[in-house]
Design a protein around this motif. Sequence first.
Motif, PDB file in Angstrom:
ATOM      1  N   SER A  34       1.026  -1.149   0.082  1.00  0.00           N
ATOM      2  CA  SER A  34      -0.188   0.155  -0.071  1.00  0.00           C
ATOM      3  C   SER A  34       0.831   1.208   0.049  1.00  0.00           C
ATOM      4  O   SER A  34       2.203   1.142   0.348  1.00  0.00           O
ATOM      5  CB  SER A  34      -0.980   0.007   1.177  1.00  0.00           C
ATOM      6  N   ILE A  35       0.186   2.284  -0.535  1.00  0.00           N
ATOM      7  CA  ILE A  35       0.660   3.749  -0.257  1.00  0.00           C
ATOM      8  C   ILE A  35      -0.021   4.420   0.247  1.00  0.00           C
ATOM      9  O   ILE A  35      -1.346   4.732   0.115  1.00  0.00           O
ATOM     10  CB  ILE A  35       0.851   4.130  -2.067  1.00  0.00           C
ATOM     11  N   ARG A  36       0.561   5.402   1.250  1.00  0.00           N
ATOM     12  CA  ARG A  36      -0.304   6.531   1.884  1.00  0.00           C
ATOM     13  C   ARG A  36       0.501   7.898   1.341  1.00  0.00           C
ATOM     14  O   ARG A  36       1.629   7.848   1.625  1.00  0.00           O
ATOM     15  CB  ARG A  36      -0.024   6.479   3.548  1.00  0.00           C
ATOM     16  N   THR A  37      -0.367   8.642   0.575  1.00  0.00           N
ATOM     17  CA  THR A  37       0.267   9.878  -0.264  1.00  0.00           C
ATOM     18  C   THR A  37       0.446  10.920   0.748  1.00  0.00           C
ATOM     19  O   THR A  37       0.098  10.791   1.989  1.00  0.00           O
ATOM     20  CB  THR A  37      -0.670  10.155  -1.439  1.00  0.00           C
ATOM     21  N   TYR A  38       0.995  11.905   0.215  1.00  0.00           N
ATOM     22  CA  TYR A  38       1.164  13.065   0.933  1.00  0.00           C
ATOM     23  C   TYR A  38      -0.023  13.879   1.142  1.00  0.00           C
ATOM     24  O   TYR A  38      -0.117  14.748   2.266  1.00  0.00           O
ATOM     25  CB  TYR A  38       2.250  14.172   0.027  1.00  0.00           C
ATOM     26  N   ASP A  39      -0.966  13.507   0.411  1.00  0.00           N
ATOM     27  CA  ASP A  39      -2.335  14.309   0.560  1.00  0.00           C
ATOM     28  C   ASP A  39      -3.332  13.449   1.286  1.00  0.00           C
ATOM     29  O   ASP A  39      -4.652  13.477   1.338  1.00  0.00           O
ATOM     30  CB  ASP A  39      -2.815  14.627  -0.675  1.00  0.00           C
ATOM     31  N   GLY A 177       2.778  20.596  -4.714  1.00  0.00           N
ATOM     32  CA  GLY A 177       2.301  20.836  -6.281  1.00  0.00           C
ATOM     33  C   GLY A 177       3.468  20.565  -7.395  1.00  0.00           C
ATOM     34  O   GLY A 177       3.005  20.912  -8.426  1.00  0.00           O
ATOM     35  N   GLN A 178       4.337  20.267  -6.888  1.00  0.00           N
ATOM     36  CA  GLN A 178       5.653  20.010  -7.853  1.00  0.00           C
ATOM     37  C   GLN A 178       6.158  18.523  -7.676  1.00  0.00           C
ATOM     38  O   GLN A 178       7.265  18.439  -7.701  1.00  0.00           O
ATOM     39  CB  GLN A 178       6.546  20.852  -7.817  1.00  0.00           C
ATOM     40  N   ASN A 187      -0.551  18.081  -3.719  1.00  0.00           N
ATOM     41  CA  ASN A 187      -0.979  19.614  -3.771  1.00  0.00           C
ATOM     42  C   ASN A 187      -2.192  19.855  -2.835  1.00  0.00           C
ATOM     43  O   ASN A 187      -3.082  20.726  -2.940  1.00  0.00           O
ATOM     44  CB  ASN A 187      -1.884  19.501  -5.217  1.00  0.00           C
ATOM     45  N   ARG A 188      -2.311  19.083  -1.787  1.00  0.00           N
ATOM     46  CA  ARG A 188      -3.202  19.343  -0.690  1.00  0.00           C
ATOM     47  C   ARG A 188      -4.772  18.921  -1.281  1.00  0.00           C
ATOM     48  O   ARG A 188      -5.528  19.605  -0.415  1.00  0.00           O
ATOM     49  CB  ARG A 188      -3.179  20.641   0.073  1.00  0.00           C
ATOM     50  N   ASN A 189      -4.941  18.389  -2.215  1.00  0.00           N
ATOM     51  CA  ASN A 189      -6.271  18.021  -2.849  1.00  0.00           C
ATOM     52  C   ASN A 189      -6.536  16.557  -2.854  1.00  0.00           C
ATOM     53  O   ASN A 189      -5.463  15.875  -3.611  1.00  0.00           O
ATOM     54  CB  ASN A 189      -6.581  18.642  -4.098  1.00  0.00           C
ATOM     55  N   THR A 190      -7.463  15.809  -2.431  1.00  0.00           N
ATOM     56  CA  THR A 190      -7.484  14.382  -2.185  1.00  0.00           C
ATOM     57  C   THR A 190      -7.900  13.980  -3.555  1.00  0.00           C
ATOM     58  O   THR A 190      -8.209  12.723  -3.726  1.00  0.00           O
ATOM     59  CB  THR A 190      -8.249  13.875  -1.035  1.00  0.00           C
TER      60      THR A 190
END
Length: 235
Positions: A34-39, A177-178, A187-190
């Motif tokens: 599994s991956i837990r993303t930055y967002d 965002g980059q 980008n703080r958007n899920t």
Amino acid sequence: IPIPFYHSTYLRPEVLTYMYYNDIINHCTATSKSIRTYDNVTYPYTVDHSCWTLISADCNEHPSFAVFIKKEKKTPLGLMLFIGDLKIEFVPLKSKNFRIYVKGNEQLGKQGPFDLQDMDFLYWSSTQGSKLNTVLPNFVFKIIRQHNSYVLDFFPQMMLKYDGNSIQVLAGPQVKGQHCGMCGDYNRNTHYELDDPQMCPLKNGEEMARAWTLDKKYCSTQVAKPECKQPLTLL
């Protein structure tokens, strides 16, 4: 919560803790499943190959860092990363011990293997290369072994913690965002968290893993990339 490993040469732990809880920085966690993303989106994934797959990198023309994982026989997750032009690879000896190799420029060449024991540390300088248990001024990065984990400090670009079972990457705010890789765009958007390198939306983690796998330069297995289907837009 990943706070205990947040310790950098440049900032006090309480400052890093403040930055984390105030959403200035965030982390991504990768396991073999599994991956837990930055967002803060968690998704499962599967791979049927042992090729290097990108999980975290900045998307600048000259990336400051890139972190890759792959399946290994001796440990669930292998780790290779680039810091600028430096290549750092953790080669598993068994599940909790690794040999570290650092490949620099032509002058310094490939250095290692380094076998870090508990509380050993490794600094890397652009003029002196790698030194075990020796503090170097103006170092580029350092690696510390803490029990069965390895912590790499390349702050403020990123820090990571690795133990063979999981990798946790902490990225600085300048990457927001980059960002590229399986850890999402940061980008703080899920929404629309699963994108390929061309920003095409993907269906699931299995497609994400194929999309971010390296080409034949680092893998003898040919991995089929998912088809890019751009969403329709209304004019």
